[in-house]
Write an enzyme that holds these catalytic residues in place. Structure first.
Site, PDB file in Angstrom:
ATOM      1  N   LYS A 111       0.860  -1.185   0.000  1.00 24.82           N
ATOM      2  CA  LYS A 111       0.000   0.000   0.000  1.00 24.82           C
ATOM      3  C   LYS A 111       0.889   1.226   0.000  1.00 24.82           C
ATOM      4  O   LYS A 111       2.011   1.188   0.508  1.00 24.82           O
ATOM      5  CB  LYS A 111      -0.865   0.021   1.266  1.00 24.82           C
ATOM      6  CG  LYS A 111      -2.115   0.845   1.113  1.00 24.82           C
ATOM      7  CD  LYS A 111      -3.150   0.025   0.364  1.00 24.82           C
ATOM      8  CE  LYS A 111      -4.551   0.555   0.437  1.00 24.82           C
ATOM      9  NZ  LYS A 111      -5.500  -0.503   0.087  1.00 24.82           N
TER      10      LYS A 111
HETATM   11  N1  GLU Z   1      -7.237   0.079  -2.981  1.00 27.92           N
HETATM   12  C1  GLU Z   1      -8.009  -1.077  -3.307  1.00 27.92           C
HETATM   13  C2  GLU Z   1      -8.024  -2.056  -2.152  1.00 27.92           C
HETATM   14  O1  GLU Z   1      -7.848  -1.677  -1.022  1.00 27.92           O
HETATM   15  C3  GLU Z   1      -7.606  -1.695  -4.642  1.00 27.92           C
HETATM   16  C4  GLU Z   1      -6.205  -2.192  -4.717  1.00 27.92           C
HETATM   17  C5  GLU Z   1      -5.799  -2.665  -6.116  1.00 27.92           C
HETATM   18  O2  GLU Z   1      -6.631  -2.667  -6.998  1.00 27.92           O
HETATM   19  O3  GLU Z   1      -4.640  -3.002  -6.253  1.00 27.92           O
HETATM   20  O4  GLU Z   1      -8.292  -3.222  -2.315  1.00 27.92           O
END
Ligand code: GLU
Length: 422
Positions: A111
């Protein structure tokens, strides 16, 4: 060094670790493997000087935490929010590891976050910050290393700028580095709707298990961004009544049902729901305690707490957001026993699943129809639901722990089989 002595230590990181430990206990994971599986692999902290429209230079701080790289390239969104902390990003990275593993994606977890209130920026300032962040993390990411995506406060346009910055560095168009891009830049059909489509799919499936039909379903949603609004639309089209919505300015309650089209048009014109005339104003705290069939937190973590868990009046809690329920609230809800929970790593997995499809399409330069995307998405969601329900029965544990058992087991097995390095 104990985990609570690391730089990640924070309430939300502790929350993720406590959830992990409950699942690791069921798996009987030995201490060494437990620590290796839990601890983030690495993080980058970057400072980004950005020229503002005023001519002044401001320095922003950003992070990218790669929690797990043992099961494939790391994967996860980038959050732009004024309250972002390293500990929060680490917790969100950890949840990405379990989410990807649970639904069977060939990814690790990561993240990113930038401490900024993007609402206060002009479009040109936002572009300069997005490009600078990508420039700073370029040495650490790539289609085979770590693939960012949108999260709270970022969108398709931001992903487009980031892909362009990365591609310019490499000297060739390389769309597989980022997902959630505009369609014209290699984005996938259905990605924008995917998280909400997935949340709605799980809500419908669990309501069906509970014997509750659409016409008897009322829905309250916290958060009217990409996830909240797409979930609302999907459930409305199914036949449910959306009786509460909110954003960072507060909420709207209308027991007769909210006109979603009008709400979306209002937000497009006014940038927030504040002053929307389609119902009675409530605070975000009051919104969570409204009587409804389904409550969907679809904004930030730690909103269902020890303070309000006893006051919830829903039958089903569907976690569109990551980490919305504190450990204390989880405990209270399990003692109450009258509210079913669809845990975040399962409930919002539709987003990263279609991100995976986008990445596949980019790598193959072969693009799918929206029907193909949704058909494959629904099949993966159904498989994940069946395995979580089966695991929950097998271990007689909460649905959250069952989902984490499945997600964590594959990562720890890969680590055990690969050796100490990954
Ligand atoms: N931010 C989204 C999540 O928390 C999507 C992450 C992604 O598509 O890589 O799952």
């Amino acid at each position: 060094m104990a985990l609570n002595e690391t730089i990640y230590n924070s309430p939300v990181f502790q929350q993720a670790c406590t959830q992990f430990d409950a699942a690791a206990d069921i798996l009987g994971m030995e201490a060494g493997l437990r620590e290796r599986t839990k601890r983030p692999r690495r993080c980058v902290i970057v400072s980004m000087p950005v020229r503002m429209d005023s001519g002044k230079v401001e320095i922003f701080e950003g992070y990218r935490v790669q929690h797990n790289l043992s099961t494939g390239p790391a994967k996860g969104g980038i959050r732009f929010h004024q309250d972002v902390t390293l500990g929060e990003v680490a917790a969100l990275a950890m949840w990405m590891s379990w989410k990807c593993s649970l639904v069977g994606l060939p990814y690790g977890g990561a993240k990113g976050g930038v401490v900024v209130n993007a609402r206060d920026m002009s479009l040109t300032e936002l572009e300069r910050l997005s490009r600078r962040y990508m420039q700073e993390i370029t040495p650490f990411i790539g289609p085979n290393i770590d693939i960012p995506a949108p999260d709270v406060g970022t969108n398709e346009q931001v992903m487009g700028w980031m892909m362009d910055t990365y591609s310019n560095h490499k000297g060739f168009y390389d769309p597989g580095v980022v997902t959630g891009k505009p369609i014209a830049l290699g984005g996938s059909l259905g990605r924008r709707e995917a998280t909400g489509e997935g949340v709605a799919w799980f809500v419908k499936a669990y309501l069906q298990d509970m014997g509750i039909p659409p016409e008897k379903t009322t829905v309250v949603i916290q958060g009217f961004g990409n996830v909240g609004s797409e979930t609302a639309l999907a459930l409305y089209h199914w036949g449910a009544e959306i009786t509460g919505i909110s954003d960072f300015t507060g909420g709207i309650h209308n027991p007769k049902g909210i006109d979603l089209k009008a709400a979306l048009a209002y937000v497009a014109a006014n940038k927030s729901l504040q002053g929307f005339p389609g119902g009675e104003s409530v605070t975000n705290e009051q919104l969570l305690e409204l009587p409804c069939t389904v409550l969907i937190p679809a904004a930030l973590e730690r909103v269902i707490t020890g303070q309000n868990a006893r006051k919830l009046k829903c039958r089903l809690l569907a976690e569109g957001a990551n980490g919305p329920t504190t450990n204390e609230a989880d405990q209270i809800l399990s003692e109450r026993g009258d509210i079913q929970i669809i845990p975040d790593v399962l409930c919002n997995s539709g987003g990263v699943i279609v991100s995976y499809f986008e990445w596949l399409q980019n790598l193959q330069n072969y693009y799918w129809t929206k029907n193909e995307v949704f058909d494959k998405l629904h099949r993966m969601l159904a498989k994940a639901k069946a395995s979580v329900d089966e695991t929950q029965k097998k271990y007689n544990c909460s649905r959250r722990t069952a989902a984490l058992v499945l997600g964590i087991a594959r990562v720890s097995e890969a680590k055990a089989k690969r050796g100490l390095f990954p």
